[in-house]
Design an enzyme around this catalytic site. Sequence first.
Site, PDB file in Angstrom:
ATOM      1  N   ARG A  24      38.781  50.793  48.447  1.00  0.00           N
ATOM      2  CA  ARG A  24      38.246  49.931  49.506  1.00  0.00           C
ATOM      3  C   ARG A  24      38.348  48.440  49.173  1.00  0.00           C
ATOM      4  O   ARG A  24      38.188  47.588  50.033  1.00  0.00           O
ATOM      5  CB  ARG A  24      36.787  50.332  49.803  1.00  0.00           C
ATOM      6  CG  ARG A  24      36.680  51.698  50.450  1.00  0.00           C
ATOM      7  CD  ARG A  24      35.269  52.288  50.365  1.00  0.00           C
ATOM      8  NE  ARG A  24      35.019  52.907  49.055  1.00  0.00           N
ATOM      9  CZ  ARG A  24      33.896  53.551  48.735  1.00  0.00           C
ATOM     10  NH1 ARG A  24      32.915  53.654  49.626  1.00  0.00           N
ATOM     11  NH2 ARG A  24      33.743  54.086  47.530  1.00  0.00           N
ATOM     12  N   GLN A  39      39.639  59.343  31.812  1.00  0.00           N
ATOM     13  CA  GLN A  39      39.704  60.379  32.847  1.00  0.00           C
ATOM     14  C   GLN A  39      41.117  60.314  33.426  1.00  0.00           C
ATOM     15  O   GLN A  39      41.450  59.386  34.163  1.00  0.00           O
ATOM     16  CB  GLN A  39      38.658  60.104  33.944  1.00  0.00           C
ATOM     17  CG  GLN A  39      38.602  61.196  35.001  1.00  0.00           C
ATOM     18  CD  GLN A  39      37.790  60.786  36.224  1.00  0.00           C
ATOM     19  OE1 GLN A  39      37.690  59.613  36.563  1.00  0.00           O
ATOM     20  NE2 GLN A  39      37.226  61.772  36.900  1.00  0.00           N
ATOM     21  N   THR A  66      33.030  61.673  40.357  1.00  0.00           N
ATOM     22  CA  THR A  66      32.094  61.075  39.395  1.00  0.00           C
ATOM     23  C   THR A  66      31.524  62.112  38.418  1.00  0.00           C
ATOM     24  O   THR A  66      31.233  61.783  37.272  1.00  0.00           O
ATOM     25  CB  THR A  66      30.940  60.356  40.127  1.00  0.00           C
ATOM     26  OG1 THR A  66      30.409  61.244  41.131  1.00  0.00           O
ATOM     27  CG2 THR A  66      31.418  59.095  40.805  1.00  0.00           C
ATOM     28  N   ALA A 111      36.615  54.651  36.224  1.00  0.00           N
ATOM     29  CA  ALA A 111      37.968  55.204  36.244  1.00  0.00           C
ATOM     30  C   ALA A 111      38.573  55.249  37.640  1.00  0.00           C
ATOM     31  O   ALA A 111      39.764  55.495  37.802  1.00  0.00           O
ATOM     32  CB  ALA A 111      37.966  56.608  35.640  1.00  0.00           C
ATOM     33  N   TYR A 138      48.633  10.837  28.609  1.00  0.00           N
ATOM     34  CA  TYR A 138      48.814  12.242  28.238  1.00  0.00           C
ATOM     35  C   TYR A 138      48.805  12.348  26.719  1.00  0.00           C
ATOM     36  O   TYR A 138      49.648  11.759  26.045  1.00  0.00           O
ATOM     37  CB  TYR A 138      50.134  12.802  28.801  1.00  0.00           C
ATOM     38  CG  TYR A 138      50.452  14.146  28.202  1.00  0.00           C
ATOM     39  CD1 TYR A 138      49.648  15.251  28.491  1.00  0.00           C
ATOM     40  CD2 TYR A 138      51.504  14.320  27.308  1.00  0.00           C
ATOM     41  CE1 TYR A 138      49.889  16.487  27.909  1.00  0.00           C
ATOM     42  CE2 TYR A 138      51.763  15.559  26.735  1.00  0.00           C
ATOM     43  CZ  TYR A 138      50.941  16.628  27.040  1.00  0.00           C
ATOM     44  OH  TYR A 138      51.176  17.841  26.469  1.00  0.00           O
ATOM     45  N   LYS A 167      39.045  47.725  40.038  1.00  0.00           N
ATOM     46  CA  LYS A 167      37.761  47.177  40.508  1.00  0.00           C
ATOM     47  C   LYS A 167      36.847  46.675  39.397  1.00  0.00           C
ATOM     48  O   LYS A 167      36.216  45.622  39.561  1.00  0.00           O
ATOM     49  CB  LYS A 167      37.037  48.221  41.379  1.00  0.00           C
ATOM     50  CG  LYS A 167      35.739  47.685  41.963  1.00  0.00           C
ATOM     51  CD  LYS A 167      35.228  48.476  43.133  1.00  0.00           C
ATOM     52  CE  LYS A 167      34.742  49.842  42.755  1.00  0.00           C
ATOM     53  NZ  LYS A 167      34.078  50.525  43.890  1.00  0.00           N
TER      54      LYS A 167
END
Length: 459
Positions: free
Chosen positions: A16, A74, A80, A11, A370, A23
Amino acid sequence: MPELASIVLAAGQGKRMRSARPKPLHRLCGKPLLSHVLAALRPLGPQPQVVVIGVGAEQVQAETSEPDVAWAVQEEQLGTGHAAACAREVLCGFTGDLLVTCADIPLVRTATWEHVLREHRESGAAATIVTALFDDPTGYGRVLRNAEGLVQRIVEESDCDEATRAVREGNVSLYAFQAPVLWAALETLMSGPPATAQGEYYLTDVVEVLVREGQKVIAVVAEEQEVMGINDRLQLAQAERIMRKRLNRRAMLEFGVTLVDPDHTYLGPDVTIGQDTVIYPGAVVQGNTHIGPNCLIGPHVFLEDSEIGEGSEIRHGSVVRDSVVGRRVTIGPFAHIRDHSSLGEGTRVGGGEVVRSRLGARVNDLHFSYLGDATVGDGANIGAGAITCNYDGQRKNPTIIEDGAFIGSDACLIAPVTIGRDAYVAAGSVITKDVPPEALAIGRARQENREGWARKMRK
Ligand code: UD1
Ligand code: CA
């Protein structure tokens, strides 16, 4: 055997990373971090697999394809400990063992989780933490033990004094808890003051609560490389290197694949490859891709979510995505096969593009053509530069080229259109009407030669 469930904390913001992307969705060998974590836990059979989401919650949910994930939200990122407590509602009534970890620890193997769970159950511990001896423990919570070596508490880096900072044993954020013990400890923890001025509660502080209550807390020591956390792009790149090595090693030693240069071969974790396939440097093979035996994957080839049949060759610089390639097919150099296309046995495609098209067996389509929304029969020949005009500005229209048809060079097939079995289309034709089987279609201006024209012109 008590029941088993798992919680993955995902969550947080991941500040960083300096990224607009949550993330858990950053990729390692082509697969999201969160998916790596879930995949390692899955073989242990946790039921449910809870994932706690918050920042970018919808995106994380939308881009996570794993089945059977129970989501907990959350709303506010209060640490945590608070995040783990947010999983409680989903797990209501669950009294078995809980494996808890974070979405940013992607290199952990199933075998390590099995080891942790075994130690946890055999010792009868209330909580089991996993630690590692880090060369450089910067960023990890330090694990403090007493004179008998028993874990006392975990001190976050920001709270370390000089002595604790020098401790090399770090908490890696893999835990096993008896569920009722965790809930009770979190309640105790959260009835006290938060760990930070921002109101955060640390899951790591649960250890101190349990030790104070006289509960049994044990530690399992793991390999540093396997349990590293990913907080920034540098660590992401380090983890990528470790994972890549592991996957390439498996390809060579278990699959029996020749990697000409394993330092420059990029295989995804869900990729399988048949024996005696050879892969040249710069190849990227990811997603749900399965390559048969005796294939040749040339330099700088990109394969994603595709199947490559036995004995096929994908030559230099080609891309195959979401497609199925039969046996003994050759593709490229510089071909692009995509969006649910399929190529039948023995078909050859040169440096052209094939989109949402089905090519039968032994089709020759060798030079910059194509084919879009086309169905091409067995043994058809597609001349150099021939194309399907599948898009009329509004709709994508189908082209059918039946078995054995011959499409001359530079032909334009204006879809929707059907070229009958064994028919010929003359080079340079613009085809707007269906061509019957075995007919010759010519659709171009008739050539006129003016004798002596150039000589007169020069005078
Ligand atoms: C955490 C541990 C640290 C350990 C390290 C190992 C704590 C307080 N610290 O630190 O002891 O050495 O992992 O990698 O647990 N998250 C939420 N909600 C929040 C905050 C975080 O879900 O409110 C999630 C994040 O998405 C992330 C995970 O928890 O997946 C860990 O958070 P992060 O900020 O990366 O903790 P670390 O500083 O790495
Ligand atoms: Ca982390």
